[in-house]
Design an enzyme around this catalytic site. Sequence first.
Site, PDB file in Angstrom:
ATOM      1  N   GLY A 299       0.810  -1.209   0.000  1.00  0.00           N
ATOM      2  CA  GLY A 299       0.000   0.000   0.000  1.00  0.00           C
ATOM      3  C   GLY A 299       0.843   1.258   0.000  1.00  0.00           C
ATOM      4  N   ASP A 300       1.937   1.249   0.749  1.00  0.00           N
ATOM      5  CA  ASP A 300       2.825   2.413   0.793  1.00  0.00           C
ATOM      6  C   ASP A 300       3.543   2.631  -0.533  1.00  0.00           C
ATOM      7  OD1 ASP A 300       2.519   3.470   3.437  1.00  0.00           O
ATOM      8  OD2 ASP A 300       3.592   1.733   4.214  1.00  0.00           O
ATOM      9  N   THR A 301       4.108   1.568  -1.089  1.00  0.00           N
ATOM     10  CA  THR A 301       4.883   1.749  -2.311  1.00  0.00           C
ATOM     11  C   THR A 301       3.980   2.057  -3.500  1.00  0.00           C
ATOM     12  OG1 THR A 301       4.959  -0.666  -2.495  1.00  0.00           O
ATOM     13  CG2 THR A 301       6.881   0.410  -1.588  1.00  0.00           C
TER      14      THR A 301
END
Length: 432
Positions: free
Chosen positions: A198-200
């Site tokens: 989700g972050d990347t």
Amino acid sequence: MSERTQPPPAARAATETPAETPAVAPAPAPAATGPLAGLRVLELGQLIAGPFAGKTLADFGAEVVKIEPPGDGDPLRRWRMLHEGTSVWWQVQSRGKHSVVADLRTPEGRDDVRRLAAEADVLIENFKPGAMEKWGLGPDVLMADNPGLIVLRISGYGQSGPYRDLPGFAVVAEAMGGLRHLMGEPGRPPVRAGVSLGDTLAALHGVIGVLLALQARSRSVSAEAPKGRGQVVDVALYESVFNCMESLLPEYAAFGAVRQPAGSALPGIAPSNAYRCADGQAVIGGNGDSIFRRLMQAIGRDDLAADPTLADNAGRAARADALDAAITAWTVQRPVAEVVAVLQAAQVPAGRIYTVADIAADPHYAARGMLQTAHTPDGLALQVPGVVPRLDGTPGAIGRPAPTLGQDTAAVHARWLGRPAAAVRDETDGVA
């Protein structure tokens, strides 16, 4: 840092300007190559999403100044496996960046950030919505000082909507975005990928947004706006995941279909799966019409290759379990290496499942420049991922190594703000 770059001394000075110099002229920007050379980026925030976006821009030549709190700096410095007290992950996530210490809890730190933002092209932040406004550093304030500033804001749920004030991490975004429900075996609890997708994904969407905003800014240059008009890029983690969910929503809208987890298979597309071999597993993608025929011929099932009911994906999807059983009957008698070799010779996509040890030893990774060498301040050599994507005319490159905390405070203040380096050292109590 690439293998061509020599590691710096462990105690590199923060600035080359002598302490007794009463004033300092702005130093030239660090030499950089790549399509973003000359672009100034101010990175606020911590851990993964915002810093990954900053790392990507730095890989392509942007001058990225990372603001860190005094004391311990970004918590990522201490995440997972440490060497001499610093995470080896830090050498990837912060490569090419400059570290400047500023305490956003103090008026002086906030004033420093506001002045630096006035000299930047892009500002990245991944705080909870409202935090920047609470500090007097919201986009309205920063863009009043610098109308050409592009502000990338990454948060769990975005800057608007009923969930905007909720805390959001990648684990929640992957669940809300629809990904986590599909991961795992049917009838078993969902699993996660083991990395913060989700972050990347949000970071990469953020980089796309920045590049689009830069293009728009270049088209809005006028006498009233000599740098062009900046704008806010609002990226939500859950939306970045949701954007990658392919046909999930239209299938529900049209047919009421709620896709379910399917293990290593790809529902509705066959054959595509991970198959047991004599000594492990191989992944095989035989779902193209001509590829399917070659796959069946390679495993000795000419009858299936010639079956007209299997000539297209719809027919194959209806008999996916039977096809998987036929393939497994062939693969389970052979080692992974043989399965992959036979199928690749038949021009069927197939491969073994790599561990990081396989990656580090793979000649294709090496030939493509994906295994680069970085050095920690004490000289430890590390393998780190290369630069993606590859541009043949203006390629990216790994620049300076990840900075020590506050290493560049004085130099950046001198270069961006024209401040005497000695004064900056005094104000930061030697951190720089």
